[in-house]
Scaffold this active site. Structure first.
Site, PDB file in Angstrom:
ATOM      1  N   ASP A 159       5.526   7.219  -5.542  1.00 44.42           N
ATOM      2  CA  ASP A 159       6.425   7.098  -6.419  1.00 44.42           C
ATOM      3  C   ASP A 159       6.116   7.806  -8.012  1.00 44.42           C
ATOM      4  OD1 ASP A 159       7.469   4.898  -4.749  1.00 44.42           O
ATOM      5  OD2 ASP A 159       5.699   4.007  -5.194  1.00 44.42           O
ATOM      6  N   HIS A 187       5.417  -1.656  -4.582  1.00 47.37           N
ATOM      7  CA  HIS A 187       6.121  -0.233  -3.910  1.00 47.37           C
ATOM      8  C   HIS A 187       7.203  -0.836  -3.287  1.00 47.37           C
ATOM      9  CE1 HIS A 187       6.843   3.451  -1.891  1.00 47.37           C
ATOM     10  NE2 HIS A 187       6.341   2.751  -0.658  1.00 47.37           N
TER      11      HIS A 187
HETATM   12  P1  NAX Z   1       5.184   5.688  12.043  1.00 52.63           P
HETATM   13  O1  NAX Z   1       5.924   4.683  12.627  1.00 52.63           O
HETATM   14  O2  NAX Z   1       5.396   7.176  12.323  1.00 52.63           O
HETATM   15  O3  NAX Z   1       3.782   5.763  12.390  1.00 52.63           O
HETATM   16  C1  NAX Z   1       2.807   4.504  12.409  1.00 52.63           C
HETATM   17  C2  NAX Z   1       1.727   4.568  13.337  1.00 52.63           C
HETATM   18  O4  NAX Z   1       1.049   3.268  13.143  1.00 52.63           O
HETATM   19  C3  NAX Z   1       2.261   4.479  14.709  1.00 52.63           C
HETATM   20  O5  NAX Z   1       1.698   5.692  15.267  1.00 52.63           O
HETATM   21  C4  NAX Z   1       1.732   3.246  15.327  1.00 52.63           C
HETATM   22  O6  NAX Z   1       1.396   3.221  16.631  1.00 52.63           O
HETATM   23  C5  NAX Z   1       0.506   2.839  14.508  1.00 52.63           C
HETATM   24  N1  NAX Z   1       0.114   1.757  14.260  1.00 52.63           N
HETATM   25  C6  NAX Z   1       0.918   0.454  14.416  1.00 52.63           C
HETATM   26  N2  NAX Z   1      -0.195  -0.515  14.569  1.00 52.63           N
HETATM   27  C7  NAX Z   1      -1.162  -0.216  14.322  1.00 52.63           C
HETATM   28  C8  NAX Z   1      -2.559  -0.656  14.163  1.00 52.63           C
HETATM   29  N3  NAX Z   1      -2.669  -2.000  14.315  1.00 52.63           N
HETATM   30  N4  NAX Z   1      -3.606   0.043  14.125  1.00 52.63           N
HETATM   31  C9  NAX Z   1      -3.374   1.493  13.986  1.00 52.63           C
HETATM   32  N5  NAX Z   1      -2.318   2.108  14.169  1.00 52.63           N
HETATM   33  C10 NAX Z   1      -1.186   1.567  14.481  1.00 52.63           C
HETATM   34  O7  NAX Z   1       5.318   5.468  10.468  1.00 52.63           O
HETATM   35  P2  NAX Z   1       5.175   6.414   9.263  1.00 52.63           P
HETATM   36  O8  NAX Z   1       6.345   7.154   9.074  1.00 52.63           O
HETATM   37  O9  NAX Z   1       4.224   7.195   9.693  1.00 52.63           O
HETATM   38  O10 NAX Z   1       4.843   5.357   8.165  1.00 52.63           O
HETATM   39  C11 NAX Z   1       3.485   4.656   8.249  1.00 52.63           C
HETATM   40  C12 NAX Z   1       3.450   3.586   7.140  1.00 52.63           C
HETATM   41  O11 NAX Z   1       3.743   4.015   5.766  1.00 52.63           O
HETATM   42  C13 NAX Z   1       5.062   2.618   7.211  1.00 52.63           C
HETATM   43  O12 NAX Z   1       4.123   1.267   6.981  1.00 52.63           O
HETATM   44  C14 NAX Z   1       5.537   3.027   6.160  1.00 52.63           C
HETATM   45  O13 NAX Z   1       6.371   2.019   5.681  1.00 52.63           O
HETATM   46  C15 NAX Z   1       4.718   3.143   5.139  1.00 52.63           C
HETATM   47  N6  NAX Z   1       5.080   4.181   3.830  1.00 52.63           N
HETATM   48  C16 NAX Z   1       4.586   3.924   2.834  1.00 52.63           C
HETATM   49  C17 NAX Z   1       4.732   4.731   1.649  1.00 52.63           C
HETATM   50  C18 NAX Z   1       3.830   4.065   0.169  1.00 52.63           C
HETATM   51  O14 NAX Z   1       4.475   5.118  -0.812  1.00 52.63           O
HETATM   52  N7  NAX Z   1       3.373   3.357   0.231  1.00 52.63           N
HETATM   53  C19 NAX Z   1       5.656   5.793   1.695  1.00 52.63           C
HETATM   54  C20 NAX Z   1       5.839   6.443   2.995  1.00 52.63           C
HETATM   55  C21 NAX Z   1       5.952   5.326   4.039  1.00 52.63           C
HETATM   56  O15 NAX Z   1       7.074   4.974   4.062  1.00 52.63           O
END
Ligand code: NAX
Length: 302
Positions: A159, A187
């Site tokens: 952000d 966030h």
């Molecule tokens: P994806 O869905 O592409 O990847 C998430 C991965 O986490 C998947 O491979 C899934 O299998 C894995 N996963 C699920 N449960 C798990 C567990 N218990 N242990 C280990 N791995 C696990 O999502 P992606 O686009 O990579 O985003 C990841 C996270 O970042 C989301 O929660 C998203 O909302 C968050 N974000 C946060 C941001 C921030 O600024 N704080 C910005 C970007 C993003 O949106």
């Protein structure tokens, strides 16, 4: 030569993970002379793609990369890690209640906190990226009491970088010359990007952003909403949520924390900032949302 540091990336088979691990392996997170061993965790259904990421890391032949652990075992993933970037989480799916998503993430962060607490290196630094990032970090802190509280953080740097990008585009100045922009609060779309204390480095000294923009309407309106809603705008354009900017910002967050920003080292809370009435309202609104999230998370623990 320096000893390698171990960096955990959870959710490493996901989109942010895929963008992040090569950045870490190239030294963007811990510096160009710091060898690293990557620990990548994902869940069983993603074991095969996770292994594919490991194959690509080997193929990229990064000189700084001294080893890769790709696993679905949380204890193996957390063992000996110096930095933990928590990207894995349960996404909100259509039709799901907020409470159901919260409950899934609370249980993930509770168990991963315990694994970090028991197995991570002393003084491990933790960055939570997965949403709800602030609240996941809170849960992690609760269930990893032996990790210093100061070491548990969540990602707001994206952000922040988005706000720098908007100011730099508007004023046609270098992003690196924009200083002291603040993001307050959650966030989420209630976050408050604040340029009241921000300045731009110019050949004749630092000038306040407010003065240079000279358009209060833009600063109080479009600037704030653009930053607040940038995540949604990226999804609309790309059909996927931000990944490269999130990964890059996660590197910035850890790098500035571990290696120090040019001006300081360990983080501290800036004191004595003046808060005007407009800012106070924005701060109160996002604080209110955080406190509601906290209550919801705690109700999931019962
Ligand atoms: P994806 O869905 O592409 O990847 C998430 C991965 O986490 C998947 O491979 C899934 O299998 C894995 N996963 C699920 N449960 C798990 C567990 N218990 N242990 C280990 N791995 C696990 O999502 P992606 O686009 O990579 O985003 C990841 C996270 O970042 C989301 O929660 C998203 O909302 C968050 N974000 C946060 C941001 C921030 O600024 N704080 C910005 C970007 C993003 O949106």
């Amino acid at each position: 030569a320096k000893e390698p540091l171990r960096v955990l990336v959870t959710g490493a088979a996901g989109q942010i993970g895929y963008a992040l691990v090569p950045m870490v392996a190239r030294g963007a997170m811990l510096g160009p002379d710091q060898p690293v061993i990557l620990h990548m965790l994902d869940i069983a259904p993603a074991a095969e793609p996770l292994n594919g990421v490991k194959m690509e890391l080997v193929d990229a032949a990064f000189p700084l990369l001294k080893g890769v652990v790709a696993t679905t075992d949380v204890v193996e993933a957390c063992t000996g890690v110096n930095v933990a970037v928590m990207v894995g989480g349960f996404p909100r799916k259509e039709g799901m209640e907020r409470k159901d998503v919260m409950s899934k993430n609370v249980s993930i962060y509770k168990s991963q906190a315990s694994a970090l607490e028991k197995h991570a290196a002393p003084n491990c630094k933790v960055l939570v990226v997965a949403n709800p990032a602030n609240t996941n970090a809170l849960i992690l802190k609760e269930f990893a009491p032996s990790i210093p509280q100061k070491n548990i953080t969540c990602l707001t740097r994206l952000d922040h970088n988005r706000a720098l990008g908007q100011v730099s585009e508007r004023l046609k100045v270098q992003v690196a010359d924009v200083n002291n922009v603040i993001i307050w609060g959650n966030h989420s779309s209630t976050q408050y990007p604040d340029v009241n204390h921000a300045s731009v480095k110019t050949s004749s000294g630092a000038k306040p952003v407010r003065e240079l923009v000279a358009n209060d309407e833009w600063l109080k309106g479009e600037f704030i909403t653009t930053v607040q809603q940038r995540g949604a705008a990226i999804i609309k354009a790309r059909k996927f949520s931000s990944a490269l900017s999130a990964a890059s910002s996660a590197c910035d967050h850890i790098r500035d924390w571990v290696l120090g920003t040019p001006e300081n080292g360990e983080w501290s809370i800036v004191q004595g900032l003046s808060i005007d009435e407009f800012s106070r309202k924005k701060l109160d609104a996002t604080a209110q949302e955080l406190s509601e999230e906290k209550s919801l998370a705690y109700s999931c623990l019962q």
